[in-house]
Design a protein around this motif. Sequence first.
Motif, PDB file in Angstrom:
ATOM      1  N   ARG A 173       0.852  -1.328   0.253  1.00 61.38           N
ATOM      2  CA  ARG A 173       0.185   0.243   0.360  1.00 61.38           C
ATOM      3  C   ARG A 173       0.896   0.897  -0.080  1.00 61.38           C
ATOM      4  O   ARG A 173       0.088   1.864  -0.475  1.00 61.38           O
ATOM      5  N   GLU A 174       2.180   1.321   0.306  1.00 61.72           N
ATOM      6  CA  GLU A 174       2.763   2.433   0.906  1.00 61.72           C
ATOM      7  C   GLU A 174       4.592   1.742   0.213  1.00 61.72           C
ATOM      8  O   GLU A 174       4.956   0.506   1.139  1.00 61.72           O
ATOM      9  N   VAL A 175       5.080   3.026  -0.377  1.00 67.17           N
ATOM     10  CA  VAL A 175       6.664   2.783  -0.690  1.00 67.17           C
ATOM     11  C   VAL A 175       7.172   3.562  -0.163  1.00 67.17           C
ATOM     12  O   VAL A 175       7.202   5.272  -0.119  1.00 67.17           O
ATOM     13  N   VAL A 176       8.221   3.698   1.174  1.00 69.92           N
ATOM     14  CA  VAL A 176       8.702   4.572   1.662  1.00 69.92           C
ATOM     15  C   VAL A 176      10.490   4.381   1.015  1.00 69.92           C
ATOM     16  O   VAL A 176      10.739   3.779   0.932  1.00 69.92           O
ATOM     17  N   VAL A 177      11.085   5.295   0.561  1.00 76.07           N
ATOM     18  CA  VAL A 177      12.328   5.332   0.358  1.00 76.07           C
ATOM     19  C   VAL A 177      13.213   6.144   1.356  1.00 76.07           C
ATOM     20  O   VAL A 177      12.738   7.427   1.939  1.00 76.07           O
ATOM     21  N   LEU A 194       9.428  10.216   0.404  1.00 74.26           N
ATOM     22  CA  LEU A 194      10.244  10.083   1.401  1.00 74.26           C
ATOM     23  C   LEU A 194      10.879  10.196   2.444  1.00 74.26           C
ATOM     24  O   LEU A 194      10.163  11.772   2.601  1.00 74.26           O
ATOM     25  N   VAL A 195      11.766   9.334   3.433  1.00 75.48           N
ATOM     26  CA  VAL A 195      11.287   9.783   4.712  1.00 75.48           C
ATOM     27  C   VAL A 195      13.165   9.018   4.779  1.00 75.48           C
ATOM     28  O   VAL A 195      14.058   7.845   4.985  1.00 75.48           O
ATOM     29  N   PRO A 196      14.095  10.289   5.176  1.00 69.54           N
ATOM     30  CA  PRO A 196      15.256  10.072   4.977  1.00 69.54           C
ATOM     31  C   PRO A 196      16.285  10.105   6.771  1.00 69.54           C
ATOM     32  O   PRO A 196      14.763  10.033   7.626  1.00 69.54           O
ATOM     33  N   VAL A 366      20.037  19.775  12.389  1.00 71.89           N
ATOM     34  CA  VAL A 366      20.024  18.063  11.893  1.00 71.89           C
ATOM     35  C   VAL A 366      18.649  17.911  11.936  1.00 71.89           C
ATOM     36  O   VAL A 366      18.224  18.096  13.312  1.00 71.89           O
ATOM     37  N   PRO A 367      18.008  17.033  11.101  1.00 70.24           N
ATOM     38  CA  PRO A 367      17.191  16.390  11.749  1.00 70.24           C
ATOM     39  C   PRO A 367      17.098  15.106  12.430  1.00 70.24           C
ATOM     40  O   PRO A 367      18.335  14.709  13.132  1.00 70.24           O
ATOM     41  N   THR A 368      16.250  15.096  13.818  1.00 64.34           N
ATOM     42  CA  THR A 368      16.232  13.767  14.825  1.00 64.34           C
ATOM     43  C   THR A 368      15.277  12.707  14.491  1.00 64.34           C
ATOM     44  O   THR A 368      14.911  13.431  13.301  1.00 64.34           O
ATOM     45  N   TRP A 369      15.325  11.703  14.505  1.00 61.86           N
ATOM     46  CA  TRP A 369      14.201  10.557  14.533  1.00 61.86           C
ATOM     47  C   TRP A 369      12.788  10.462  14.963  1.00 61.86           C
ATOM     48  O   TRP A 369      12.242   9.939  14.268  1.00 61.86           O
ATOM     49  N   THR A 370      13.455  11.504  16.116  1.00 61.72           N
ATOM     50  CA  THR A 370      11.682  12.564  16.732  1.00 61.72           C
ATOM     51  C   THR A 370      11.081  13.045  15.371  1.00 61.72           C
ATOM     52  O   THR A 370      10.559  11.767  15.100  1.00 61.72           O
ATOM     53  N   ASP A 371      11.618  13.163  14.821  1.00 64.41           N
ATOM     54  CA  ASP A 371      10.903  13.883  12.728  1.00 64.41           C
ATOM     55  C   ASP A 371      10.447  12.454  11.886  1.00 64.41           C
ATOM     56  O   ASP A 371       9.675  12.988  11.841  1.00 64.41           O
ATOM     57  N   ARG A 372      11.410  12.242  12.155  1.00 62.00           N
ATOM     58  CA  ARG A 372      11.113  10.953  11.116  1.00 62.00           C
ATOM     59  C   ARG A 372      10.258   9.401  11.600  1.00 62.00           C
ATOM     60  O   ARG A 372       9.354   8.819  10.624  1.00 62.00           O
ATOM     61  N   GLY A 374       8.007   9.948  13.048  1.00 62.71           N
ATOM     62  CA  GLY A 374       6.290  10.842  13.180  1.00 62.71           C
ATOM     63  C   GLY A 374       5.598  10.789  11.802  1.00 62.71           C
ATOM     64  O   GLY A 374       4.594  10.440  11.180  1.00 62.71           O
ATOM     65  N   GLN A 375       6.900  10.998  10.783  1.00 59.22           N
ATOM     66  CA  GLN A 375       6.568  10.930   9.211  1.00 59.22           C
ATOM     67  C   GLN A 375       6.483   9.166   9.351  1.00 59.22           C
ATOM     68  O   GLN A 375       4.800   9.118   8.573  1.00 59.22           O
ATOM     69  N   PHE A 376       6.945   8.031   9.708  1.00 61.59           N
ATOM     70  CA  PHE A 376       6.247   7.488   9.351  1.00 61.59           C
ATOM     71  C   PHE A 376       5.402   6.903  10.238  1.00 61.59           C
ATOM     72  O   PHE A 376       4.836   5.642   9.773  1.00 61.59           O
ATOM     73  N   ALA A 377       5.089   7.465  11.882  1.00 62.97           N
ATOM     74  CA  ALA A 377       3.847   7.314  11.844  1.00 62.97           C
ATOM     75  C   ALA A 377       2.452   7.249  10.758  1.00 62.97           C
ATOM     76  O   ALA A 377       1.528   6.771  10.349  1.00 62.97           O
TER      77      ALA A 377
END
Length: 394
Positions: A173-177, A194-196, A366-372, A374-377
Motif C-alpha cells: 500500500r505504501e513505499v517509503v524510500v 521520502l523519509v530520510p 540536523v533532523p532527528t529521529w523524532t522527526d522521522r 512522526g513521518q513514519f507514523a
Amino acid sequence: MNGEAGGAQGTDLVVLSLERWDDVWRRNQHLVAGLLQRDPGLRVLFVEPAVDPLHDLLRRRRPRLPRGLRDGPALPGVEPGRLRLFEPAKWLPRRLDHRVDQQLAAVTVRAARRAGFRSPLLWVNDPDGAAVLQATGWPALYDVTDDWLLADRSPAETARRAQAEAVLLERVREVVVCSPALARSKGSGRPVTLVPNAVDLAAYRTQQVRPGDLPAGPVALYVGTAHRDRLDVELCAATAQALSGVGHLVLVGPVALAPEDVHRLEAAGALLLGARPAVAVPGYLQHADVLLVPHVVTPFTDSLDPIKLYEYRAVGRPVVSTAVAGFRDAVDARTTVVDRTVFASAVVDRIRSSPAVVPGPGETPVPTWTDRVGQFAQVLARVAGGPGDGRPSG
C-alpha cells in the motif's frame, strides 16, 4: 485489523528487517523504538535475518543457531512484552531448496501467531520478505534503504531480488524510500514517500569522555560497517600509510571484510576496533580530529542516505569524504569533498590543521529521529486505512 496506526490502541506490526536487533542501532531500530514510545497500543514483532548454519560450517566458522521467538530488550517508556524478536534459520541454500523463502515466510507467520498477532500490518525492509506478503496479504509497506539491484551480486541473486521487489512495488500500500535517488528509481512507476535518515541529536551533542581504546595522538575516524559494498579498502590502506608518523586511521563498526582485506588494512597501520554499542559511538566521533567517508562511488552508494551524514554533522568535527551521495552536496564548511586520488593527502592536511582541543558540538540544524518517527507514523496510518483486498496470492 485490530487497530489503527499512529495513536489508537491495539496495533500490531511485523517488521522484516535486513539487520538483527543488537547494540549497533540502525534506521529500523530508531524508528521502531520511537513508534513504540509514541503509541502505547503498538506491539512489534521484529523479524531478524535468518541464520545460516550450513554456510557457517562451509566457511569454517562455528555455526550460529536460531534464537527463535523471544522478548526484545528493555526500551525507555515501553512496557515489557510490546517488542518481540524472532530469528529463524535457513537450513539449506536456495540452489538446493527453491522453497526457502516460502518456508521462512511460513515460520514467520507461525511466530506472529504465537506472539498473538492475528491481523498485523507488515513492514518489509528485506526484499525477500515479499514471500510473507504473498502468503498473508497483510496490509504492507516497503521501506527501501538500499538498492540491492545495483549492488555487486551474482546474476542469480540479482534476478531473485528483482522478482521479489517487483512483487512488493506492485502489491504494498505504501513505499517509503530514504534517499532522493531511490525516490527517482522506485517512484518511476508508483507514488513513494521520502523519509530520510536522521540522528539522535541529544546523544551526539552530549559531551562524552575520550574512549580508552582510541590511540594516543591525532585520529582520523571512520564509523560504519566495513564492507566492500561501501568501503574503499585500497583507499583506506593508502590513507593509513599516509598518516604514518602523523596520526592514526581508526575504523569503528562491524567488520564484514574478507580476512585478506583485514590483514591489508592492519598491515598499513589501520586500527579496526569492531562494533561498539550505539550509546558509546558519539564519544568516538567527538574525540576524532577528522571524520572520514572513504566510500567507493558507485550506482549502489549513490542510492544511499548515509546515517553517518547526520551523525558527523551533529558533532561538528572536520570531515573528508569522497564524492558520495549526501556528502558531495554538503554546504557545511567543515566538510571537504575530494577525489580518491588526493583523499589521503587531504586527510593528512586536515589532521595537521585541526585544533588540538576538541571544540563544542556543532550548531548546524540536523533532523532527528523524532522527526522521522512522526513521518513514519503517518505512513503506517495510511497503510492501516488504505485500499487493498487483503488476499494472499500464494
